[in-house]
Design an enzyme around this catalytic site. Structure first.
Site, PDB file in Angstrom:
ATOM      1  N   ASP A 101      12.431  -1.648  -7.991  1.00  0.00           N
ATOM      2  CA  ASP A 101      13.398  -0.585  -8.295  1.00  0.00           C
ATOM      3  C   ASP A 101      14.842  -0.884  -7.887  1.00  0.00           C
ATOM      4  O   ASP A 101      15.765  -0.167  -8.278  1.00  0.00           O
ATOM      5  CB  ASP A 101      12.940   0.745  -7.667  1.00  0.00           C
ATOM      6  CG  ASP A 101      12.662   0.652  -6.164  1.00  0.00           C
ATOM      7  OD1 ASP A 101      13.369  -0.113  -5.468  1.00  0.00           O
ATOM      8  OD2 ASP A 101      11.741   1.356  -5.686  1.00  0.00           O
ATOM      9  N   HIS A 118       7.821  -9.211  -7.079  1.00  0.00           N
ATOM     10  CA  HIS A 118       7.345  -8.804  -8.406  1.00  0.00           C
ATOM     11  C   HIS A 118       8.470  -8.637  -9.420  1.00  0.00           C
ATOM     12  O   HIS A 118       8.294  -7.962 -10.432  1.00  0.00           O
ATOM     13  CB  HIS A 118       6.510  -7.518  -8.279  1.00  0.00           C
ATOM     14  CG  HIS A 118       5.212  -7.737  -7.557  1.00  0.00           C
ATOM     15  ND1 HIS A 118       4.459  -6.727  -7.009  1.00  0.00           N
ATOM     16  CD2 HIS A 118       4.528  -8.891  -7.300  1.00  0.00           C
ATOM     17  CE1 HIS A 118       3.376  -7.238  -6.436  1.00  0.00           C
ATOM     18  NE2 HIS A 118       3.402  -8.545  -6.597  1.00  0.00           N
ATOM     19  N   CYS A 145      17.596 -10.144 -27.660  1.00  0.00           N
ATOM     20  CA  CYS A 145      18.619 -11.120 -27.292  1.00  0.00           C
ATOM     21  C   CYS A 145      19.373 -11.529 -28.572  1.00  0.00           C
ATOM     22  O   CYS A 145      18.885 -11.285 -29.684  1.00  0.00           O
ATOM     23  CB  CYS A 145      17.861 -12.299 -26.679  1.00  0.00           C
ATOM     24  SG  CYS A 145      18.778 -13.789 -26.401  1.00  0.00           S
ATOM     25  N   THR A 185       2.605   0.077   1.444  1.00  0.00           N
ATOM     26  CA  THR A 185       1.875  -0.693   0.427  1.00  0.00           C
ATOM     27  C   THR A 185       0.376  -0.504   0.609  1.00  0.00           C
ATOM     28  O   THR A 185      -0.118  -0.445   1.745  1.00  0.00           O
ATOM     29  CB  THR A 185       2.231  -2.200   0.451  1.00  0.00           C
ATOM     30  OG1 THR A 185       1.388  -2.882  -0.490  1.00  0.00           O
ATOM     31  CG2 THR A 185       2.079  -2.826   1.825  1.00  0.00           C
ATOM     32  N   SER A 186      -0.334  -0.436  -0.530  1.00  0.00           N
ATOM     33  CA  SER A 186      -1.793  -0.243  -0.475  1.00  0.00           C
ATOM     34  C   SER A 186      -2.505  -1.544  -0.122  1.00  0.00           C
ATOM     35  O   SER A 186      -3.713  -1.528   0.126  1.00  0.00           O
ATOM     36  CB  SER A 186      -2.287   0.292  -1.822  1.00  0.00           C
ATOM     37  OG  SER A 186      -1.943  -0.617  -2.854  1.00  0.00           O
ATOM     38  N   GLU A 212      -1.727   6.517   5.121  1.00  0.00           N
ATOM     39  CA  GLU A 212      -3.170   6.311   4.923  1.00  0.00           C
ATOM     40  C   GLU A 212      -3.612   4.934   5.392  1.00  0.00           C
ATOM     41  O   GLU A 212      -2.824   3.998   5.423  1.00  0.00           O
ATOM     42  CB  GLU A 212      -3.509   6.477   3.437  1.00  0.00           C
ATOM     43  CG  GLU A 212      -3.386   7.926   3.018  1.00  0.00           C
ATOM     44  CD  GLU A 212      -3.594   8.136   1.532  1.00  0.00           C
ATOM     45  OE1 GLU A 212      -4.236   7.276   0.893  1.00  0.00           O
ATOM     46  OE2 GLU A 212      -3.109   9.161   1.042  1.00  0.00           O
ATOM     47  N   ALA A 228       7.304   6.798   5.509  1.00  0.00           N
ATOM     48  CA  ALA A 228       8.203   5.681   5.822  1.00  0.00           C
ATOM     49  C   ALA A 228       9.423   6.149   6.620  1.00  0.00           C
ATOM     50  O   ALA A 228       9.763   5.570   7.653  1.00  0.00           O
ATOM     51  CB  ALA A 228       8.636   5.012   4.519  1.00  0.00           C
TER      52      ALA A 228
HETATM   53  P1  OAD Z   1       0.663   1.385  -4.360  1.00  0.00           P
HETATM   54  O1  OAD Z   1       0.966   2.515  -5.278  1.00  0.00           O
HETATM   55  O2  OAD Z   1      -0.542   0.575  -4.634  1.00  0.00           O
HETATM   56  O3  OAD Z   1       0.525   1.929  -2.882  1.00  0.00           O
HETATM   57  C1  OAD Z   1       1.482   2.787  -2.318  1.00  0.00           C
HETATM   58  C2  OAD Z   1       1.140   2.994  -0.846  1.00  0.00           C
HETATM   59  O4  OAD Z   1       2.168   3.795  -0.270  1.00  0.00           O
HETATM   60  C3  OAD Z   1      -0.166   3.723  -0.591  1.00  0.00           C
HETATM   61  O5  OAD Z   1      -0.942   3.008   0.366  1.00  0.00           O
HETATM   62  C4  OAD Z   1       0.261   5.092  -0.007  1.00  0.00           C
HETATM   63  O6  OAD Z   1      -0.643   5.577   0.988  1.00  0.00           O
HETATM   64  C5  OAD Z   1       1.611   4.737   0.602  1.00  0.00           C
HETATM   65  N1  OAD Z   1       2.558   5.854   0.671  1.00  0.00           N
HETATM   66  C6  OAD Z   1       2.682   6.935  -0.144  1.00  0.00           C
HETATM   67  N2  OAD Z   1       3.696   7.713   0.236  1.00  0.00           N
HETATM   68  C7  OAD Z   1       4.255   7.122   1.315  1.00  0.00           C
HETATM   69  C8  OAD Z   1       5.363   7.436   2.171  1.00  0.00           C
HETATM   70  N3  OAD Z   1       6.111   8.536   1.981  1.00  0.00           N
HETATM   71  N4  OAD Z   1       5.646   6.594   3.178  1.00  0.00           N
HETATM   72  C9  OAD Z   1       4.901   5.469   3.385  1.00  0.00           C
HETATM   73  N5  OAD Z   1       3.860   5.130   2.616  1.00  0.00           N
HETATM   74  C10 OAD Z   1       3.528   5.938   1.602  1.00  0.00           C
HETATM   75  O7  OAD Z   1       1.995   0.498  -4.284  1.00  0.00           O
HETATM   76  P2  OAD Z   1       2.154  -1.046  -3.894  1.00  0.00           P
HETATM   77  O8  OAD Z   1       1.243  -1.411  -2.768  1.00  0.00           O
HETATM   78  O9  OAD Z   1       3.591  -1.278  -3.710  1.00  0.00           O
HETATM   79  O10 OAD Z   1       3.363  -4.244  -9.330  1.00  0.00           O
HETATM   80  O11 OAD Z   1       1.642  -1.758  -5.207  1.00  0.00           O
HETATM   81  C11 OAD Z   1       1.636  -3.143  -5.312  1.00  0.00           C
HETATM   82  C12 OAD Z   1       1.955  -3.573  -6.721  1.00  0.00           C
HETATM   83  O12 OAD Z   1       1.046  -2.956  -7.620  1.00  0.00           O
HETATM   84  C13 OAD Z   1       3.327  -3.097  -7.202  1.00  0.00           C
HETATM   85  O13 OAD Z   1       4.358  -3.992  -6.852  1.00  0.00           O
HETATM   86  C14 OAD Z   1       3.161  -2.987  -8.695  1.00  0.00           C
HETATM   87  C15 OAD Z   1       1.735  -2.497  -8.806  1.00  0.00           C
HETATM   88  O14 OAD Z   1       1.045  -2.906  -9.929  1.00  0.00           O
HETATM   89  C16 OAD Z   1       4.404  -4.340 -10.220  1.00  0.00           C
HETATM   90  O15 OAD Z   1       5.138  -3.447 -10.493  1.00  0.00           O
HETATM   91  C17 OAD Z   1       4.593  -5.646 -10.827  1.00  0.00           C
END
Ligand code: OAD
Length: 239
Positions: A101, A118, A145, A185-186, A212, A228
């Protein structure tokens, strides 16, 4: 510090913030998984993979234009702001992010300090000409393009390989850091999910911020089950 069991991160000179979608959730950008997650509403096979793009680039661009519109309407939050401040005070620290983002940069972090595993929603590439450019149009116009080929979002989609140079930079930063703070991150998407282990096996102090439990939680020395911005404000209380 209110929680005496947490380390004083001011002692560490080289911190890596390893960030995911949860960091931007408080800005109003939906995460990918869980309730309200993007991949619950949109099947990634139709919107976020090379095959989908080749089959129907207009549909894939409609989706990415919507994402651009949403992200452009959001602002960095308190969590981004605290990270940005810490990076200003600790020039050897950096961000390794899975987020596309651009909110770290919009919050004043030097682009050279943000390793985007990513890719970015704000770059496009022409695979015919082998060219990558910045583009912040909402919606992007034209979608092609000058050579006639469709611009492709410079994002690592499902089944894509990560850019080896970017991965290398991330590995080096993680190997050199003395503290890693993973945020929102999950920890289910590889190879990103395994990168924090590089820091841990080199003796870095490790903290996970996530409301979580995740499959990687047990690897961290400290786990903060808060949002966060709350957790970062606990680690770096306002002066
Ligand atoms: P996810 O959507 O898989 O996970 C988001 C995590 O954030 C979860 O574990 C939530 O519990 C946590 N969460 C939610 N709200 C929160 C808050 N306010 N503060 C802290 N944590 C919070 O997102 P990513 O792990 O980033 O790929 O996903 C990994 C990749 O999967 C992304 O980069 C994306 C996706 O496919 C691309 O876009 C290329």
């Amino acid at each position: 510090m209110s929680n005496p069991s947490l380390p004083d991160l001011n002692r560490f000179g080289q911190i890596v913030f390893f960030t995911g979608a949860g960091l931007s959730a408080e800005s109003g950008i939906p995460t990918y998984r869980g309730r309200g997650g993007i991949w619950r509403e949109y099947a990634y096979e139709d919107y976020a993979c090379q095959r989908a793009f080749e089959h129907n680039p207009e549909k894939v661009w409609d989706f990415h234009d919507k994402r651009r519109e949403r992200v452009a309407a959001c602002e960095p939050n308190e969590g981004h702001r605290i990270i940005s401040e810490v990076l200003r005070a600790k020039p050897n620290s950096c961000v390794v992010t899975q987020n596309i983002d651009g909110l770290h940069q919009r919050c004043g972090v030097d682009a050279a300090k943000v390793i985007e595993l990513h890719g970015s929603l704000w770059r496009v590439r022409c695979d015919r000409e082998g060219r990558i450019i910045d583009n912040d149009q909402v919606p992007i116009n034209p979608r092609t393009c000058a050579c006639g080929a469709y611009w492709r979002p410079d994002i690592v989609w499902f089944e894509d390989m990560l850019d080896p140079k970017v991965l290398d930079r991330a590995r080096q930063a993680l190997a050199a850091c003395d503290a890693i703070v993973s945020i929102g991150t999950s920890a289910v998407v590889y190879p990103a999910a395994e990168l924090p282990c590089i820091a841990m096996s080199n003796g870095a102090v490790s903290i996970e911020i996530n409301p979580e439990e995740t499959p990687a939680s047990h690897l961290y020395q400290f786990r903060i089950r808060k949002s966060a911005s709350e957790a970062l404000a606990m680690l770096w209380p306002p002066a």
